[in-house]
Structures are given as C-alpha cells and as structure tokens.
Design an enzyme around this catalytic site. Structure first.
Site, PDB file in Angstrom:
ATOM      1  CB  THR A   1      16.731  23.636 -42.543  1.00 42.09           C
ATOM      2  OG1 THR A   1      15.689  23.295 -43.472  1.00 42.09           O
ATOM      3  CG2 THR A   1      18.046  23.000 -42.964  1.00 42.09           C
TER       4      THR A   1
ATOM      5  CG  ASN B   1      10.841  16.974 -46.080  1.00 41.83           C
ATOM      6  OD1 ASN B   1       9.994  16.197 -46.499  1.00 41.83           O
ATOM      7  ND2 ASN B   1      10.660  17.727 -45.000  1.00 41.83           N
TER       8      ASN B   1
ATOM      9  CE1 TYR C   1       2.361  20.041 -52.650  1.00 40.39           C
ATOM     10  CE2 TYR C   1       1.272  18.255 -53.826  1.00 40.39           C
ATOM     11  CZ  TYR C   1       2.171  18.686 -52.865  1.00 40.39           C
ATOM     12  OH  TYR C   1       2.881  17.753 -52.130  1.00 40.39           O
TER      13      TYR C   1
ATOM     14  CE  LYS D   1       5.917  18.642 -53.601  1.00 39.23           C
ATOM     15  NZ  LYS D   1       7.180  18.463 -52.857  1.00 39.23           N
TER      16      LYS D   1
ATOM     17  CB  VAL E   1       2.514  11.190 -45.389  1.00 40.30           C
ATOM     18  CG1 VAL E   1       3.394  10.754 -44.218  1.00 40.30           C
ATOM     19  CG2 VAL E   1       3.106  10.689 -46.705  1.00 40.30           C
TER      20      VAL E   1
ATOM     21  CB  THR F   1       2.257  15.020 -42.059  1.00 38.15           C
ATOM     22  OG1 THR F   1       1.720  15.383 -43.346  1.00 38.15           O
ATOM     23  CG2 THR F   1       3.270  13.893 -42.232  1.00 38.15           C
TER      24      THR F   1
END
Length: 233
Positions: free
Chosen positions: A37, A78, A141, A145, A174, A176
């Site tokens: 998605t 995710n 954030y 989480k 990570v 990204t």
C-alpha cells in the site's frame, strides 16, 4: 506459528524503505501474494506486488482497502510519520497528526483486517515500532510510538484466542530516506526485513533489530535518574 510460504500479506507503506524491503523478502520466502500500500499506488515498484491505495488515517480509505484485500492472512503495519512535534512549542495539531498516523492509523487497519484474517483461518500481525518507543527524545514521535507499542501488547492478548499472533518490531536507525540526515551507524532495510519475517515465522513477541535497540531495551530497568541525564547531556 505462521508460515510465510503460501501466505497473503498486506504491507502498509510498501513502496519504500523498510516496507519495500519487506515486500521483496516476502516474495523471496514464498508468499503467494503481497499487497503493497501507498498513498499513491503508482510508487509501488515491485513487479509482482499488488499496488493498493491506502491512507491509514482515513477510515474510508481503510475500508476500501479491506474490501479489496479479502484474502489477507498476514498484516504488516509499517506505514508511519515523523513529525517530531515539540510538546511545548509546536501546534497541538501537529501532535495530533502524528498520533493519527502512528497510533490510530494502524489501529484502524488492524480493526478492518482482523475479521478477514480470522475468516481465512488465522494468521499474524507485525507492527513496526521504534527504539524511540522507549525513550522520549523526539516529542510527539516518541510518544506516538510508545502508545503504539502499548497497543501491540494489548492486541497480542486480545487476538491470541482468535488465532492471530502479534509481533512488535523495534528498530533504531535504518538506511532509508527517513534517516538520511542522521550521521550514525544504520541497519539495512533488508536486514530489518529478514529479522522481521524470522520473528513472524518463529512466533516472537518482539524483534529487536539492531544493537542500539537491544541496548536501550536492556536499560529500561534502570532508574530514570541514571538514564535521562545522560540523554540530556
């Protein structure tokens, strides 16, 4: 325990970063279909994935995705946002926006897909958290989480009798787009994806995907008077 081989999986935020790596790894392990998605499904690049439009904070979008993907047996929550609103200075609307994506979004998706997974004989849910679930360094954030981590732990108890296992994935930095500005050691998305799928197949309650995450989790038993002055230094 849930086998990846032959499963039908929906990955939210499946067009980039960890999500894209998860889609690739799922097919490598024999998943029969993977819905990937994105807000714009044209950004999904895996040749075998089924692109699916989804805005996780929009109930109508979630309902439309669930109607389309009636064969799902594994759900991977995710998709997330990184607003990092400061609790004192940022608009409260920014804090709410972070919670809408990182807490209420996966809750909406989970509520939509639990009956589907149950109807298909049971399966698994993987929720992607953060090392910052445990450390209040980034305002909204971290708080969103942390709330999502608590949601995962509650759902694990609620869903076990319904034949659905739940795994929480915690990660540090990570490699990204989200962490492009960070000058620190980073895990590869492929490594994180592989550990996440190992966790699904082994029935793990939690997956701690890197050394930083394992170190922070191990320190949760410390007195806050020891840990937080070091963070604020």
């Amino acid at each position: 325990m849930t086998s990846i081989e032959g499963s039908v999986v929906l990955v939210t935020g499946g067009s980039r970063g960890i999500g894209r790596a998860l889609v690739q790894a799922l097919y490598e392990r024999g998943a029969s279909k993977v819905y990937a998605t994105a807000r714009d499904p044209r950004t999904v690049t895996h040749p075998d994935a089924v692109p699916l439009a989804l805005e996780v904070s929009d109930p109508a979008s979630v309902a439309a995705a669930a109607e389309r993907a009636q064969d799902v047996t594994i759900l991977i929550n995710n998709a997330g946002a990184s607003v990092n609103a400061n609790f004192l200075d940022s608009p409260v609307e920014d804090v709410r926006r972070e919670f809408e994506t990182n807490f209420f979004g996966p809750l909406l998706v989970t509520r939509a897909f639990v009956p589907i997974i149950e109807r298909n004989g049971g399966g698994h849910i993987l929720n992607v958290h953060s090392v910052l679930s445990w450390v209040g360094l980034l305002g909204s954030y971290s708080a969103s989480k942390a709330a999502f981590w608590s949601q995962t732990n509650s759902l694990r108890l609620d869903l076990k009798p319904r034949g659905i296992d739940v795994t929480g994935l915690h990660v540090g930095y990570v490699d990204t787009d989200l962490a492009a500005h960070v000058d620190a050691p980073k895990s590869s998305p492929e490594s994180v994806a592989a550990q996440a799928l190992d966790g699904i197949e082994s029935g793990a309650f939690e997956v701690l995907a890197d050394d930083l995450t394992r170190q922070v989790k191990a320190r949760l038993a410390e007195d806050l008077g020891v840990m937080y002055p070091q963070l604020a230094a």
